[in-house]
Structures are given as structure tokens and as C-alpha cells.
Write a protein that holds these residues in place. Structure first.
Motif, mmCIF file in Angstrom:
data_model
loop_
_atom_site.group_PDB
_atom_site.id
_atom_site.type_symbol
_atom_site.label_atom_id
_atom_site.label_comp_id
_atom_site.label_asym_id
_atom_site.label_seq_id
_atom_site.Cartn_x
_atom_site.Cartn_y
_atom_site.Cartn_z
ATOM 1 N N VAL A 232 0.858 -1.192 0.000
ATOM 2 C CA VAL A 232 0.000 0.000 0.000
ATOM 3 C C VAL A 232 0.892 1.239 0.000
ATOM 4 C CG1 VAL A 232 -1.858 -1.186 1.249
ATOM 5 C CG2 VAL A 232 -0.223 0.215 2.534
ATOM 6 N N LEU A 233 0.377 2.283 -0.598
ATOM 7 C CA LEU A 233 1.174 3.513 -0.681
ATOM 8 C C LEU A 233 0.288 4.753 -0.457
ATOM 9 C CD1 LEU A 233 3.628 5.276 -1.389
ATOM 10 C CD2 LEU A 233 3.261 4.735 -3.800
ATOM 11 N N PRO A 234 0.449 5.392 0.709
ATOM 12 C CA PRO A 234 -0.267 6.654 0.921
ATOM 13 C C PRO A 234 0.437 7.778 0.160
ATOM 14 C CG PRO A 234 0.624 5.739 3.004
ATOM 15 C CD PRO A 234 1.254 4.991 1.879
ATOM 16 N N VAL A 235 -0.350 8.623 -0.507
ATOM 17 C CA VAL A 235 0.257 9.688 -1.307
ATOM 18 C C VAL A 235 -0.380 11.038 -1.019
ATOM 19 C CG1 VAL A 235 0.547 10.587 -3.659
ATOM 20 C CG2 VAL A 235 1.013 8.193 -3.212
ATOM 21 N N MET A 236 0.474 12.040 -1.020
ATOM 22 C CA MET A 236 0.034 13.424 -0.872
ATOM 23 C C MET A 236 0.536 14.204 -2.083
ATOM 24 S SD MET A 236 -1.030 15.931 0.852
ATOM 25 C CE MET A 236 -1.101 17.463 -0.038
ATOM 26 N N ILE A 237 -0.401 14.809 -2.816
ATOM 27 C CA ILE A 237 0.026 15.697 -3.901
ATOM 28 C C ILE A 237 -0.029 17.117 -3.360
ATOM 29 C CG2 ILE A 237 -0.469 16.539 -6.226
ATOM 30 C CD1 ILE A 237 -1.632 13.896 -6.947
ATOM 31 N N ASP A 238 1.148 17.694 -3.139
ATOM 32 C CA ASP A 238 1.209 19.019 -2.516
ATOM 33 C C ASP A 238 1.332 20.092 -3.591
ATOM 34 O OD1 ASP A 238 1.587 21.246 -1.033
ATOM 35 O OD2 ASP A 238 3.288 20.511 0.132
ATOM 36 N N VAL A 239 0.186 20.729 -3.867
ATOM 37 C CA VAL A 239 0.202 21.815 -4.857
ATOM 38 C C VAL A 239 0.050 23.162 -4.151
ATOM 39 C CG1 VAL A 239 -0.678 20.448 -6.790
ATOM 40 C CG2 VAL A 239 -2.279 21.534 -5.204
ATOM 41 N N GLY A 240 0.403 23.208 -2.849
ATOM 42 C CA GLY A 240 0.228 24.404 -2.045
ATOM 43 C C GLY A 240 -1.024 24.300 -1.205
ATOM 44 N N THR A 241 -1.337 25.384 -0.510
ATOM 45 C CA THR A 241 -2.547 25.396 0.317
ATOM 46 C C THR A 241 -3.141 26.807 0.300
ATOM 47 O OG1 THR A 241 -3.438 25.092 2.551
ATOM 48 C CG2 THR A 241 -1.162 25.814 2.440
ATOM 49 N N ASN A 242 -4.458 26.865 0.433
ATOM 50 C CA ASN A 242 -5.086 28.187 0.551
ATOM 51 C C ASN A 242 -5.484 28.449 1.999
ATOM 52 O OD1 ASN A 242 -4.711 28.530 -2.140
ATOM 53 N ND2 ASN A 242 -6.800 28.006 -2.734
ATOM 54 N N ASN A 243 -4.949 27.653 2.911
ATOM 55 C CA ASN A 243 -5.220 27.834 4.333
ATOM 56 C C ASN A 243 -4.232 28.884 4.863
ATOM 57 O OD1 ASN A 243 -5.062 27.551 7.163
ATOM 58 N ND2 ASN A 243 -5.791 25.427 7.057
ATOM 59 N N GLU A 244 -4.760 30.084 5.136
ATOM 60 C CA GLU A 244 -3.882 31.214 5.487
ATOM 61 C C GLU A 244 -3.076 30.935 6.752
ATOM 62 O OE1 GLU A 244 -3.201 33.749 3.524
ATOM 63 O OE2 GLU A 244 -4.652 32.984 2.058
ATOM 64 N N LYS A 245 -3.691 30.178 7.680
ATOM 65 C CA LYS A 245 -2.984 29.879 8.934
ATOM 66 C C LYS A 245 -1.734 29.038 8.631
ATOM 67 C CE LYS A 245 -4.175 27.985 13.275
ATOM 68 N NZ LYS A 245 -4.974 26.886 13.761
#
Ligand SMILES: NC(=O)C1=CN([C@@H]2O[C@H](COP(=O)(O)OP(=O)(O)OC[C@H]3O[C@@H](n4cnc5c(N)ncnc54)[C@H](O)[C@@H]3O)[C@@H](O)[C@H]2O)C=CC1
Ligand SMILES: CC(=O)C(=O)O
Ligand SMILES: [Mg+2]
Length: 626
Positions: A232-245
Motif C-alpha cells: 500500500v502507498l499513501p500519497v500526498m500531492i502538494d500543490v500548495g494550500t489556501n489555508n492562510e494559517k
């Protein structure tokens, strides 16, 4: 003799060892003092990739520079933000100090986060033992590794991060993904759960921290579906965030820039899909917790080309259909009466629209499966979103919600108009079912629940499906005490049953896609189908609906207990395999080829599924020289 900088007080033993090194320049001298010129000499390592990260001697965690990550095949194995060792220590200390407070954050279990930490450490040390503990105590620990605690974990992930698990593909990795997939050590991967962190449970945009949800879902794949944890492979595609905090948080481990959008965003996801299917052509990719805006588009983009599905859209739909059919049976009516149910849905996002589409199709099938049946089924639904009742008068209506927009004249006759409040809608419609997928905790207020008392159903059903616990539209106590003892109640996160007095119990069902996605994934894998068809998803939902006995549903139990999740998953997987065979999609798996699959009867398919489920037993290990 090297020139020591003035500020360094070298011990006599260090000077002795440095003299030795000058005499033998090829020999590396291990030293505990890292402020001397020694710190600039490279250390020869005979490891790369995860072996380095899992070796406490060489691991620098998030402090590995990008050049080192490339040199040591670490790209993608760590969150993208490179931090200094001082920042690492600061993050650790902040997290340590927060521990006590965080541990009290658990909504239903004050020790939830502490339990998660202990289990997580076991997961890092010994996977077989971890899954043995999880499977044997699934009722107690599913709420720790999955909703609700996984929500707290994601919210605090940058502080909780110790060892990496899974892969991170970031916007910075554009052009690199095809090679970086080879940094993952396993040659075979069966299941990937991928998120872009943009809508984690009902908690909004958590950026890179959303990887916690991929990990939690895959824990259920192993525990419920018996997928081998090494595949199994957990994946995160990080294209940035719009969460100001998070954009301002110095501890945050993801890209600190606003999310990519439009074609740039799609190009990143395309590159990821191409890369993983190139390395593992038979993998199944489950999309999880993508904001609605992208959930539907990506599903349409990939579903006919890749083995993928969207859990929030399709898994939730199947679970809701099973529950809705259960609610009809609980009224003492046959399932075929489903098209007569009046259903108010609060929430028109990926989950709400997914449920509405599936419910409408199910009704249409029961009404004759033709265009007019499909058209008339539409009138059974009233959809309320953040702006109130959705009608054809709505400006800038979301195209996915358009098929459920009520005609203005039609609702006018009911005394309703565009934007009518949920309470008004419930009061006028008197629905059989009130279903929440709004992510708004407490949305089913006293006023709304009072209105539900006028339901024309003999047994009104309330589905407060939003996660985690604090986002549930209401609690079972509120629903039973206000609407009445006779109702059917389901929630997305677990709640305790309610003591109604006089020896009666108000049953709280957990209406969560965890009853479907593991079986959909396992069934797809074992059938060898190259797509996840609507028919396969429908078969999964019908199997779940049929799982509950007549007695169960009459007693208000419309979903199984989590303690039987392995059994229900096996049956769902078997139903998916059977449907894939019937649709001529099954291409086989390993030694079971398509022709042999076709020869299996129902019992043999179940046996085939059972035999391919991994169990947490220690294998015998034998050493072999490379
Ligand atoms: N139980 C389960 O198996 C599942 C539960 N969910 C939960 O469903 C929730 C929603 O997920 P998505 O649809 O993906 O989110 P989303 O953010 O795409 O959609 C939320 C919807 O709720 C509406 N909404 C917001 N405030 C409202 C209000 N005051 N009244 C009525 N509607 C309101 C929004 O307009 C939007 O249409 C989340 O909490 C998620 O955890 C999602 C998937 C599965
Ligand atoms: C259960 C789930 O998938 C969600 O809440 O998003
Ligand atoms: Mg989800």
C-alpha cells in the motif's frame, strides 16, 4: 595540523583523532563534536532511500537538503519543506509542550491522540503486530486511526511528524515524478490512496498535512480488506494550500504558497497518474478528500483510462444508498418503495451530489429504468446548500447541482422559494429522510429537528454523515430526544447508542464509506478489471444493503457493526468480482486468469477472495546474500 576556528574548543581526544586523520587521509573519523571542520567532510553511507530514513544514525528527516534528497533517492519520501535542524528541534518542542492539551482534544475519547501516538510508534516498529492489534480491537482503534482522531492528527501533522510514511509529490517535483516513483522501495503496489489535502473530512484545506487521511484509509484497507501492508502507498500531492494559517505557520511542512489551479494543477495530477501507472500498471488509485471543484472533474478525466475511483463521490454514494434502502425496510416496507421516499439533502458538495446522483439512478432503475423514470425520480429530492434551497432561480449554479435544482413553480406551491432555509424546507416537505453532508456541525438544530417531527414517514430517518464528530449535523441524543424514539439514525463518525429509558436503546449506526471502499478496492484488484465500473459500485452497494437481516433493520440497525468489517468487506469484494466477471471486465489476477474466474460460482468467488486476504502472521525469514 588543521587550523581550528577560535570559537571551537577541541578536546584533546578530538585533536588526537584529527591528527590520526591527517596521517591517514582516507579514513573517516566518527566524532561526536559536529562544530569542527569534521562536519564538512562527507560520511560514506552504504544505504539509500528509506533505509537512510529508518536508520537513526544517518537520518536527518525533514532537514535533508534537496541536493541530498536527489543524491540519496529521497525525493518524494519526505514532505517538501526543507527545514533547518534548529527548526526541527523547535517543532519537536512545540509539539511536546502541546501534547497534554492535544490529548484532551479527542471529542469522544480524552486519550485519543495519546493512543494514536502509541499505535503510530508500533506501526513504525512492527507492522505485523500493529495490524494484529488493530484487527483484534477494530471497534476501539478504528476511531483512533480513522475518523474522528485522524482529523486531529491531520490538523497537527506538522508537529506530530516523526518518520515519513508514504510519498509526497509536490509542485516542485514537476518533471521528476516519472523517476521519483522508483524511490519507493516496493516493486509491487496494489493500492494507493491519494489526496491533495484540499478538503480533509469536514476540516477544510489542510495542505500537506492531509496525508494522514491517506494513511488512515490504507490502514482500513489492510485491516478490513486484507491488502498486504507492504503493497500500500499513501500519497500526498502538494500543490500548495489556501489555508492562510498554514501559509504563515513556521512549523508547516508543506509548500508555503497558494494552491495551483486550472491547467497547471491538472498537469501535476496527470504527471502523478502517469508516473504511478507506469511503474505499477495494476495499481488501484483511490482519490480521497479532493475539494468538490476537482473531485468530479478528475473522476471524469481518469475513470475510463485508469483503475481509479473517488471514495467521497462513489464510496459515500454506495454507503448512503445501502442505508437509505435499510431505512425503507425499517419502515416495514419493501425496498421497491424507495422511489416514494421524500429526501432532503443538506450539502451539495462531492459527497452530497454523489449520493443524489446514485439515489436518483437507483429510484429510476426501480421505476422501469427509462428516461421518464429518471426524470420523475428527480422530484423526490430537495437540496439545500450554504445558500439555502437550490432552485432553477439560483445564479451561477454549480453544474453538478443543476439536475437537482427544483422548479420555482413547483416549490412555490409548497410555499418555498430559492434560498429557503433548511428548517423551512423540512417543515414544508415533511420528508422521510433528512441527510446531512454539509460539514456543518449542529446544522440539524432544534428548529430543524422539531420540523422533522412532522415527517409523513412512520419512521423518519436522520443521517448526520459529516465528519469528524464535531462536524456531525446533530448527535444521536438530540435526534432521538427531539424527533422521537422510533427514528432511524446514522452518523459518519462513531457515537454511542442512546439509552431511551425503559430498557430501550436508540441505535446509532455508523454510515461511513469505510463499509464500501475496502471491498471495492479488493474486488477490483482480484477481478483484474482495468476500470471501476458503475455496475461494480452498484453491486457493492447492493451487497451492503442486503447484509442486514430483517430483524436488524426493524431494530433500527441499517449498517453492520464495525467488528464485522472484515466479513462485510470480503462479501463486498466478492460482489464486485462477480459483477466484473458479468460485465466481461475481469482480466484475472496472478494465477487466476479470466477464463478460470468465469468458471467460479458465488461460493467459490468468496473463497477466492478470502484466500487472497492478508492476515497479520509473522512469516519465516531466511537470509540471502545479494
Ligand atoms: N460519512 C461518510 O462516509 C462521508 C462523509 N463525508 C463528509 O461530508 C462532508 C462534506 O463533504 P464534501 O461534500 O466533500 O464537502 P464540500 O465542501 O464539497 O461540500 C459541502 C457542502 O455543504 C454545503 N453547506 C455549507 N454550509 C451549509 C449550510 N449551512 N446548510 C446546508 N449546506 C451547507 C456547501 O454549500 C456544500 O455544498 C464532510 O464533512 C465529509 O467529512 C464525506 C464523504 C464520506
Ligand atoms: C469518510 C470520508 O471519506 C470523509 O469524511 O471524507
Ligand atoms: Mg473522504
Amino acid at each position: 595540523m588543521p587550523n581550528f576556528p577560535n570559537q571551537i574548543r577541541a578536546s584533546s581526544s578530538l585533536i588526537r583523532r584529527l591528527r590520526q586523520r591527517v596521517a591517514n587521509p582516507g579514513v573517516l573519523i566518527q566524532t561526536r563534536c559536529f562544530t569542527t571542520t569534521e562536519g564538512h567532510r562527507p560520511t560514506i553511507v552504504h544505504k539509500r532511500s528509506l533505509d537512510i530514513l529508518h536508520d537513526p544514525w544517518f537520518n536527518k528527516g525533514t532537514a535533508f537538503s534537496m541536493t541530498e534528497r536527489d543524491r540519496l533517492d529521497l525525493r518524494g519520501l519526505l514532505p517538501p519543506n526543507v527545514v533547518s535542524s534548529d527548526q526541527q528541534i523547535e517543532r519537536f518542542m512545540v509539539d511536546l509542550k502541546r501534547l497534554e492539551v492535544q490529548a484532551r482534544d479527542g471529542p469522544s475519547d480524552p486519550n485519543a491522540l495519546a493512543k494514536w501516538r502509541i499505535l503510530n510508534r508500533l506501526h513504525d516498529r512492527n507492522e505485523t503486530m500493529y495490524y494484529k492489534v488493530l484487527i483484534a480491537n477494530i471497534e476501539e482503534y478504528a476511531p483512533i486511526v480513522y475518523t474522528p482522531t485522524v482529523g486531529i492528527v491531520c490538523q497537527n501533522y506538522s508537529g506530530l511528524f516523526r518518520r515519513p510514511r508514504g510519498m509526497y509529490f509536490s509542485a516542485e517535483d514537476r518533471g521528476e515524478m516519472m523517476s521519483m516513483v522508483y524511490n519507493w522501495p516496493a516493486d509491487q503496489v496494489d493500492m494507493i490512496v491519494v489526496t491533495d489535502g484540499s478538503r480533509i473530512l469536514g476540516l477544510g484545506d489542510l495542505g500537506v498535512q492531509g496525508i494522514g487521511i491517506s494513511i488512515g484509509k490504507l490502514d482500513l484497507y489492510v485491516a478490513a480488506a486484507g491488502i498486504n501492508p507492504q503493497r500500500v502507498l499513501p500519497v500526498m500531492i502538494d500543490v500548495g494550500t489556501n489555508n492562510e494559517k498554514l501559509l504563515k505557520d513556521p512549523m508547516y511542512l508543506g509548500l508555503q504558497e497558494h494552491r495551483l489551479d486550472g491547467d497547471e494543477y491538472v498537469a501535476v495530477v496527470d504527471e502523478f497518474m502517469e508516473a504511478v501507472f507506469t511503474r505499477w500498471p495494476h495499481v488501484i488509485v483511490q482519490f480521497e478528500d479532493f475539494q468538490s471543484k476537482w473531485a468530479f472533474k478528475l473522476l471524469q478525466r481518469y475513470r475510463n483510462t485508469y483503475r481509479m475511483f473517488n471514495d467521497d463521490v462513489q464510496g459515500t454514494a454506495g454507503v448512503a444508498i445501502a442505508g437509505l434502502l435499510g431505512a425503507v425496510r425499517a419502515q416495514g416496507r419493501p425496498m421497491i418503495d424507495f422511489p416514494k421516499q421524500k429526501i432532503v439533502v443538506a450539502g451539495a458538495g462531492s459527497a452530497g451530489i454523489g449520493v443524489l446522483n446514485a439515489a436518483r439512478k437507483t429510484m429510476a432503475r426501480m421505476l422501469g429504468n427509462n428516461e421518464s423514470a429518471f426524470d420523475s425520480a428527480r422530484s423526490q429530492f430537495w437540496v439545500v446548500d450554504a445558500k439555502g434551497l437550490i432552485t432553477e432561480d439560483r445564479e451561477d449554479i454549480d453544474p453538478d447541482a443543476l439536475p437537482f435544482a427544483r422548479k420555482v413553480k413547483e416549490v412555490g406551491r409548497q410555499g418555498l422559494g430559492e434560498g429557503a432555509s433548511l428548517a423551512e424546507v423540512v417543515r414544508q416537505v415533511k420528508p422521510d429522510v433528512l441527510l446531512g453532508l454539509s460539514a456543518v456541525g449542529g446544522l440539524f438544530s432544534k428548529e430543524v429537528l422539531e420540523a422533522m417531527k412532522c415527517s409523513t414517514s412512520t419512521r423518519p430517518a436522520i443521517f448526520a454523515m459529516s465528519n469528524p464528530t464535531k462536524n456531525a449535523e446533530c448527535t444521536p441524543e438530540e435526534a432521538f430526544s427531539i424527533v422521537g424514539d422510533n427514528i432511524i439514525f446514522a452518523s459518519g463518525s462513531p457515537f454511542n447508542d442512546v439509552n431511551l429509558g425503559n430498557g430501550h436503546i436508540g441505535h446509532c449506526n455508523q454510515g461511513n464509506n469505510m463499509y464500501l471502499f475496502p471491498g471495492v478496492g479488493l474486488g477490483t484488484l482480484l477481478s483484474g478489471s482495468s476500470i471501476v465500473s458503475d455496475g461494480m459500485l452498484q453491486a457493492a452497494a447492493e451487497c451492503l444493503a442486503a447484509y442486514m437481516s430483517e430483524d436488524d433493520v426493524i431494530n433500527g440497525k441499517i449498517y453492520p457493526s464495525i467488528s464485522s468489517i472484515r466479513d462485510i468487506t470480503k462479501q463486498v469484494a466478492a460482489a464486485v468480482v462477480k459483477e466484473a466477471i458479468e460485465e466481461d471486465l475481469a482480466e484475472g489476477y496472478r494465477e487466476m486468469d479470466a477464463r478460470e474466474l468465469k468458471r467460479l460460482n458465488k461460493e467459490e468467488i468468496e473463497e477466492y477472495v478470502q484466500n487472497n486476504m492478508w492476515s497479520p502472521e509473522y512469516p519465516t525469514l531466511v537470509y540471502k546474500k545479494e
